[in-house]
Design a protein around this motif. Structure first.
Motif, short mmCIF file in Angstrom:
data_model
loop_
_atom_site.label_atom_id
_atom_site.label_comp_id
_atom_site.label_asym_id
_atom_site.label_seq_id
_atom_site.Cartn_x
_atom_site.Cartn_y
_atom_site.Cartn_z
N UNK A 99 26.05 -79.98 52.21
CA UNK A 99 25.07 -78.91 52.17
C UNK A 99 23.75 -79.43 51.63
N UNK A 100 22.68 -79.07 52.26
CA UNK A 100 21.35 -79.41 51.75
C UNK A 100 20.98 -78.41 50.68
N UNK A 101 20.33 -78.86 49.65
CA UNK A 101 19.93 -77.90 48.61
C UNK A 101 18.85 -76.96 49.15
N UNK A 102 18.88 -75.74 48.68
CA UNK A 102 17.87 -74.78 49.10
C UNK A 102 16.53 -75.15 48.47
N UNK A 103 15.48 -74.54 48.96
CA UNK A 103 14.15 -74.79 48.40
C UNK A 103 14.13 -74.37 46.94
N UNK A 104 14.74 -73.24 46.64
CA UNK A 104 14.78 -72.76 45.26
C UNK A 104 15.48 -73.76 44.35
N UNK A 105 16.61 -74.28 44.80
CA UNK A 105 17.35 -75.26 44.02
C UNK A 105 16.53 -76.51 43.79
N UNK A 106 15.85 -76.96 44.83
CA UNK A 106 15.01 -78.16 44.71
C UNK A 106 13.86 -77.93 43.74
N UNK A 107 13.22 -76.76 43.83
CA UNK A 107 12.11 -76.46 42.93
C UNK A 107 12.57 -76.38 41.48
N UNK A 108 13.72 -75.79 41.26
CA UNK A 108 14.25 -75.70 39.89
C UNK A 108 14.59 -77.08 39.34
#
Length: 69
Positions: free
Chosen positions: A11-20
């Protein structure tokens, strides 16, 4: 006939996960908490403003409200 190689599903990390993740690298814990609290306050203020606006419109449309215009 040769069998296809097994497929790996990651699974690719979501944008929110990456930003956090970036946020956690750049900020200390206290700053991160303060920023989240500030954003929560902004969202709550917006919700209250929307509720006030809707209540005002409902009162204006109410036939039982004395109009002072």
């Amino acid at each position: 006939m040769q069998a296809a190689p097994p497929v790996r599903a990651t699974a690719r990390p979501s944008v929110t996960t990456a930003l956090r993740a970036v946020e956690s690298l750049l900020m200390s814990g206290g700053q991160r908490t303060a920023r989240r609290n500030a954003w929560t306050s902004v969202l709550e203020d917006r919700r209250r403003a929307k509720d006030r606006s809707e209540a005002e419109l409902a009162l204006q449309d109410s036939p039982h409200t004395a109009r002072t215009s």
